[in-house]
Design a protein around this motif. Structure first.
Motif, mmCIF file in Angstrom:
data_model
loop_
_atom_site.group_PDB
_atom_site.id
_atom_site.type_symbol
_atom_site.label_atom_id
_atom_site.label_comp_id
_atom_site.label_asym_id
_atom_site.label_seq_id
_atom_site.Cartn_x
_atom_site.Cartn_y
_atom_site.Cartn_z
ATOM 1 N N SER A 59 0.822 -1.212 0.000
ATOM 2 C CA SER A 59 0.000 0.000 0.000
ATOM 3 C C SER A 59 0.855 1.261 0.000
ATOM 4 O O SER A 59 0.602 2.206 -0.759
ATOM 5 C CB SER A 59 -0.920 -0.017 1.222
ATOM 6 O OG SER A 59 -1.697 1.158 1.298
ATOM 7 N N ASP A 60 1.874 1.287 0.857
ATOM 8 C CA ASP A 60 2.747 2.463 0.936
ATOM 9 C C ASP A 60 3.607 2.620 -0.315
ATOM 10 O O ASP A 60 3.848 3.732 -0.781
ATOM 11 C CB ASP A 60 3.657 2.359 2.164
ATOM 12 C CG ASP A 60 2.906 2.536 3.480
ATOM 13 O OD1 ASP A 60 1.891 3.256 3.484
ATOM 14 O OD2 ASP A 60 3.327 1.938 4.485
ATOM 15 N N ARG A 64 -2.597 3.104 -2.353
ATOM 16 C CA ARG A 64 -3.762 2.630 -1.590
ATOM 17 C C ARG A 64 -4.787 1.981 -2.514
ATOM 18 O O ARG A 64 -5.378 0.951 -2.191
ATOM 19 C CB ARG A 64 -4.436 3.799 -0.864
ATOM 20 C CG ARG A 64 -3.531 4.788 -0.177
ATOM 21 C CD ARG A 64 -2.722 4.161 0.924
ATOM 22 N NE ARG A 64 -1.957 5.169 1.654
ATOM 23 C CZ ARG A 64 -0.832 4.925 2.283
ATOM 24 N NH1 ARG A 64 -0.315 3.701 2.274
ATOM 25 N NH2 ARG A 64 -0.200 5.882 2.937
ATOM 26 N N SER A 108 -4.901 0.013 4.957
ATOM 27 C CA SER A 108 -4.970 0.736 3.689
ATOM 28 C C SER A 108 -6.249 1.553 3.562
ATOM 29 O O SER A 108 -6.243 2.639 2.980
ATOM 30 C CB SER A 108 -4.878 -0.247 2.511
ATOM 31 O OG SER A 108 -3.608 -0.841 2.471
ATOM 32 N N SER A 111 -5.898 4.612 5.727
ATOM 33 C CA SER A 111 -4.817 5.430 5.157
ATOM 34 C C SER A 111 -5.304 6.196 3.934
ATOM 35 O O SER A 111 -4.965 7.369 3.747
ATOM 36 C CB SER A 111 -3.628 4.543 4.769
ATOM 37 O OG SER A 111 -3.046 3.953 5.906
ATOM 38 N N LEU A 112 -6.094 5.541 3.088
ATOM 39 C CA LEU A 112 -6.645 6.227 1.912
ATOM 40 C C LEU A 112 -7.519 7.395 2.338
ATOM 41 O O LEU A 112 -7.446 8.488 1.757
ATOM 42 C CB LEU A 112 -7.445 5.253 1.052
ATOM 43 C CG LEU A 112 -8.080 5.889 -0.191
ATOM 44 C CD1 LEU A 112 -7.849 5.029 -1.429
ATOM 45 C CD2 LEU A 112 -9.581 6.110 0.000
ATOM 46 N N GLU A 180 -6.145 7.754 -6.505
ATOM 47 C CA GLU A 180 -5.008 7.567 -5.606
ATOM 48 C C GLU A 180 -4.634 8.903 -4.963
ATOM 49 O O GLU A 180 -4.307 9.872 -5.659
ATOM 50 C CB GLU A 180 -3.812 7.017 -6.376
ATOM 51 C CG GLU A 180 -2.583 6.766 -5.521
ATOM 52 C CD GLU A 180 -2.800 5.658 -4.501
ATOM 53 O OE1 GLU A 180 -2.187 5.744 -3.428
ATOM 54 O OE2 GLU A 180 -3.576 4.724 -4.785
ATOM 55 N N ALA A 331 0.464 2.750 6.102
ATOM 56 C CA ALA A 331 -0.201 1.445 6.032
ATOM 57 C C ALA A 331 0.678 0.339 6.607
ATOM 58 O O ALA A 331 0.184 -0.585 7.258
ATOM 59 C CB ALA A 331 -0.586 1.124 4.587
#
Length: 395
Positions: A59-60, A64, A108, A111-112, A180, A331
């Motif tokens: 993810s990072d 994401r 994720s 984080s998104l 994104e 993430a």
């Protein structure tokens, strides 16, 4: 970014529509013996542990959106495989796909949301929006528990998995339309192990370390009322009512959690972050002790609060973590935290099994619950004494 923010609660609701949850064990037992069922569960948990942190790094490092697309598609295929096959090999594949679904969503999704908010200068809204998403997810999850029972009654156990597969497919369609979000702060490490090292280095921040320890303890103790709920119910209700009570209780518990999540922002504004997090652990501690001391139907009513640590604490905890973590490790860090909680709980279960003894079932259950309640008291006191000044200042 506004589309991400607006549709995030819908996405979270769809991935939490686990129609299969009230009936999965019963379904598995219609096809396989108990040993095979336990093997399937072990395969799932092992796969989640192996995938947890690597999925955060994906993810990072790669985004994401692609991580959540992989997650939702894996979940959709998992549900549909369970609904259309009956061989052990296919069920192993479905369990692994569901592990991908869980691991790649872990860290994720939130984080998104935070990265999307930060790109529009709205990061202070993280608690309100995520709490709203959790509230909706619990509310519709409660409805899903009831629908699953009806679907299983009229269409068989496969129907519950088919409905989950449809829900996860709808989540895949939504996440494919996400944009994104841009990352801020230090870029992710190009080497996986360097990324892990950077995450551990972040724990030098005393506030992050405190929340990390809170989460590990929460993961252990909030699972105790869940793991031992059905054995507890079995001691006080007739066997014929066990399935009905368990399913209904789960639905009402999710409604209670929905209400708590909906009030998270107001409660934090009144009490402060650490007070809310300590409160959630205190509630769980009290429930564990009551279960150990008293075998009575009234306790089932009190156990409607068994999910308060997740319903109220999850969004509050994430709101404390996000501003202190760069996008490049967000993430991975959250996945590492999740992994620490899972491994700690697995170790706890192993110790419980080792020291539970050979007494009668109610006495063993009481001994386990009272012992865990005592450890939980010590954990809450330790957290209270160790609150860092940085978090105290936010209260």
């Amino acid at each position: 970014m506004s589309f991400n923010i607006r549709l995030f609660p819908t996405y979270m609701t769809l991935i939490r529509l686990d129609f299969w949850m009230p009936v999965f064990f019963l379904y598995f037992l219609t096809l396989f013996d108990l040993n095979r069922v336990l093997q399937l569960e072990a395969i799932y948990y092992a796969a989640v542990v192996l995938l947890e942190v690597p999925s955060g790094y994906v993810s990072d490092r790669f985004g994401r959106k692609i991580t959540l697309v992989i997650a939702s598609i894996a979940g959709a295929f998992s549900g549909l495989i369970f609904a259309t096959n009956n061989t052990f090999g296919w069920f192993v594949a479905a369990q692994i796909l569901y592990a991908v679904f869980m691991a790649f969503n872990s860290g994720s999704d939130t984080s998104l949301l935070y990265d999307s908010l930060k790109s529009e200068g709205r990061e202070k809204e993280i608690l309100a929006i995520e709490a709203d998403a959790h509230s909706k997810a619990f509310f519709f999850g409660a409805i899903a528990s009831v629908v699953a029972g009806l679907a299983a009654y009229y269409g068989g156990f496969r129907a519950a998995y088919f409905l989950s597969g449809i829900a996860y497919s709808a989540a895949a369609l939504i996440v494919c339309r996400f944009t994104e979000p841009p990352q801020t702060g230090k870029a992710p490490e190009s080497n996986f192990f360097d990324q892990i090292g950077t995450c551990f280095a972040a724990l030098r921040n005393q506030a992050l370390l405190w929340v990390f320890l809170y989460y590990v303890g929460r993961t252990i103790f909030e699972h105790i009322p869940y793991e031992f709920f059905q054995p507890y119910v079995k001691t006080i209700v007739p066997p014929a009512w066990l399935a009905i009570i368990s399913g209904t209780h789960l639905a009402v518990t999710k409604l209670f959690s929905s209400a708590m999540a909906n009030k998270a922002k107001k409660i934090v504004e009144r009490w402060g972050t650490t007070a809310v997090l300590l409160f959630t652990n205190t509630v769980i501690t009290a429930l564990i002790l009551i279960m150990g001391l008293w075998f009575h139907p009234i306790v089932l009513v009190l156990l409607l609060a068994r999910n308060v640590a997740h319903g109220l604490g999850e969004s509050v905890m994430n709101a404390a973590i996000h501003p202190r973590i760069d996008s490049g490790i967000r993430a991975t860090y959250l996945s590492l935290q999740s992994l620490a909680g899972r491994l700690s709980f697995a170790g706890t279960l192993a110790l419980i099994a080792l020291f539970s003894g050979d007494d009668s079932e109610p006495r063993i259950l009481s001994k386990i619950l009272l012992t865990m309640g005592a450890f939980s008291i010590a954990w809450v006191i330790g957290l209270k004494m160790a609150i860092p000044k940085e978090l105290e200042d936010t209260n």
